[in-house]
Design an enzyme around this catalytic site. Structure first.
Site, PDB file in Angstrom:
ATOM      1  CG  HIS A   1       1.414   8.678  -3.221  1.00 37.82           C
ATOM      2  ND1 HIS A   1       2.260   7.657  -3.735  1.00 37.82           N
ATOM      3  CD2 HIS A   1       0.095   8.144  -3.029  1.00 37.82           C
ATOM      4  CE1 HIS A   1       1.653   6.585  -3.709  1.00 37.82           C
ATOM      5  NE2 HIS A   1       0.367   6.813  -3.172  1.00 37.82           N
ATOM      6  CB  VAL A   2       5.765   7.574   0.392  1.00 41.06           C
ATOM      7  CG1 VAL A   2       6.489   8.745   0.644  1.00 41.06           C
ATOM      8  CG2 VAL A   2       4.894   7.416   1.628  1.00 41.06           C
TER       9      VAL A   2
ATOM     10  CG  MET B   1      -1.813  -1.080   1.149  1.00 43.86           C
ATOM     11  SD  MET B   1      -3.239  -0.973   0.053  1.00 43.86           S
ATOM     12  CE  MET B   1      -4.203  -2.034   0.344  1.00 43.86           C
ATOM     13  CB  CYS B   2       0.722   4.357  -1.187  1.00 46.70           C
ATOM     14  SG  CYS B   2       0.964   3.453  -2.686  1.00 46.70           S
ATOM     15  CD  GLU B   3       1.968   5.930   5.788  1.00 50.73           C
ATOM     16  OE1 GLU B   3       1.577   7.186   6.260  1.00 50.73           O
ATOM     17  OE2 GLU B   3       2.192   4.879   6.511  1.00 50.73           O
TER      18      GLU B   3
END
Length: 283
Positions: free
Chosen positions: A77-78, A1-3
């Site tokens: 976003h990362v 997933m991402c953050e």
């Protein structure tokens, strides 16, 4: 997933403090090392910085932290890829023009079924389900309105409804900017904080860094920050409810709209979607 990371304000503000915390999660305190991006609006135009490398190790990310750019609206976003390749084309946030303004989008989650939806004017450059979903969402806006709506609340509702429909394809946490509003849909996990007077001291959760906002703000400043998980350890963040969407404008939460039932991963995925995923077309 991402953050995800979003900021929306009533006065031009830099995002250095929050972005520094997010960068730590991009390969140091978190596993999101497959790319990072940060966008800044200047009016209706967005300046977007992207790199398919870990944010925690990026000279460009450090440059942005050391040379603040003030803005009223920013999206960061990362990325932690699940199947898709690590590349510039697959790095969030994505940007497109519609009605003479940039729309900027970042996504957290996977949408195994989204490629079954038809595209229109907007087509992906990369191979992520995230960018595909962004194109689907923009096409719905284009089909619904001839131009940017005079009544913004009509736009809010269409974005919320489109988010609910796309969320049926998987997990759909997203941030969307239009140069005026920050839309934030909570599919599974999202939170926000609004910093306003009286300001105080804030400590990052992922780094030994603190800022006394009372020393760098005025009493009229108001800043809304949205993140996948709280970026500070001594402030109270509001947790989102799955299936709701927030609309921020001038640092205020203007609306909380229903945007579908809580996201759930589909129990069954079509053969076509399984083949697509196997070819590396999922973010």
């Amino acid at each position: 997933m991402c953050e995800l990371l979003g900021m929306e304000c009533n006065v031009p503000t830099d995002i250095v403090f929050s972005f520094s915390g997010l960068c730590q999660r991009g390969g140091k305190t978190g596993p999101h090392a497959d790319g990072w991006g940060l966008s800044f609006y200047e009016g209706y135009a967005a300046r977007v910085f992207l790199e398919p490398t870990p944010a925690a190790e990026s000279p460009l990310a450090r440059f942005l932290a050391q040379n603040p750019i003030k803005t009223m609206l920013a999206i960061g976003h990362v990325r932690k890829r699940t199947r898709g390749p690590t590349s510039l084309a697959n790095t969030h946030p994505f940007a497109r023009e519609l009605w003479g303004r940039h729309w900027v989008f970042a996504h957290n989650g996977t949408l195994p079924r989204v490629r079954q939806r038809k595209l229109g004017r907007f087509t992906p450059i990369g191979t992520t389900d995230s960018e595909y979903a962004f194109c689907v969402l923009l096409e719905e806006l284009r089909r619904t309105f001839d131009d940017y709506p005079r009544r913004p609340s009509e736009l809010w509702q269409v974005v919320a409804n489109a988010g609910a429909r796309i969320a049926k394809d998987g997990t759909f946490n997203f941030l969307l900017g239009d140069g005026r509003h920050l839309f934030a849909r909570c599919g599974t996990r999202l939170c926000y904080i609004i910093r306003q007077a009286p300001f105080g001291l804030a400590h990052l959760a992922d780094d030994d860094v603190a800022v006394d906002f009372s020393a760098v703000t005025t009493p009229r400043d108001r800043v809304a920050v949205v993140a996948t998980a709280p970026l500070t350890k001594n402030e109270t963040w509001t947790q989102g409810k799955p299936g709701e969407m927030w609309v921020f404008d001038h640092g205020r939460l203007l609306a909380t709209l229903p945007s579908g039932a809580p996201d759930r991963r589909p129990a069954r995925v079509s053969r076509e979607s399984r083949v697509t995923a196997a070819r590396g077309l999922t973010a």
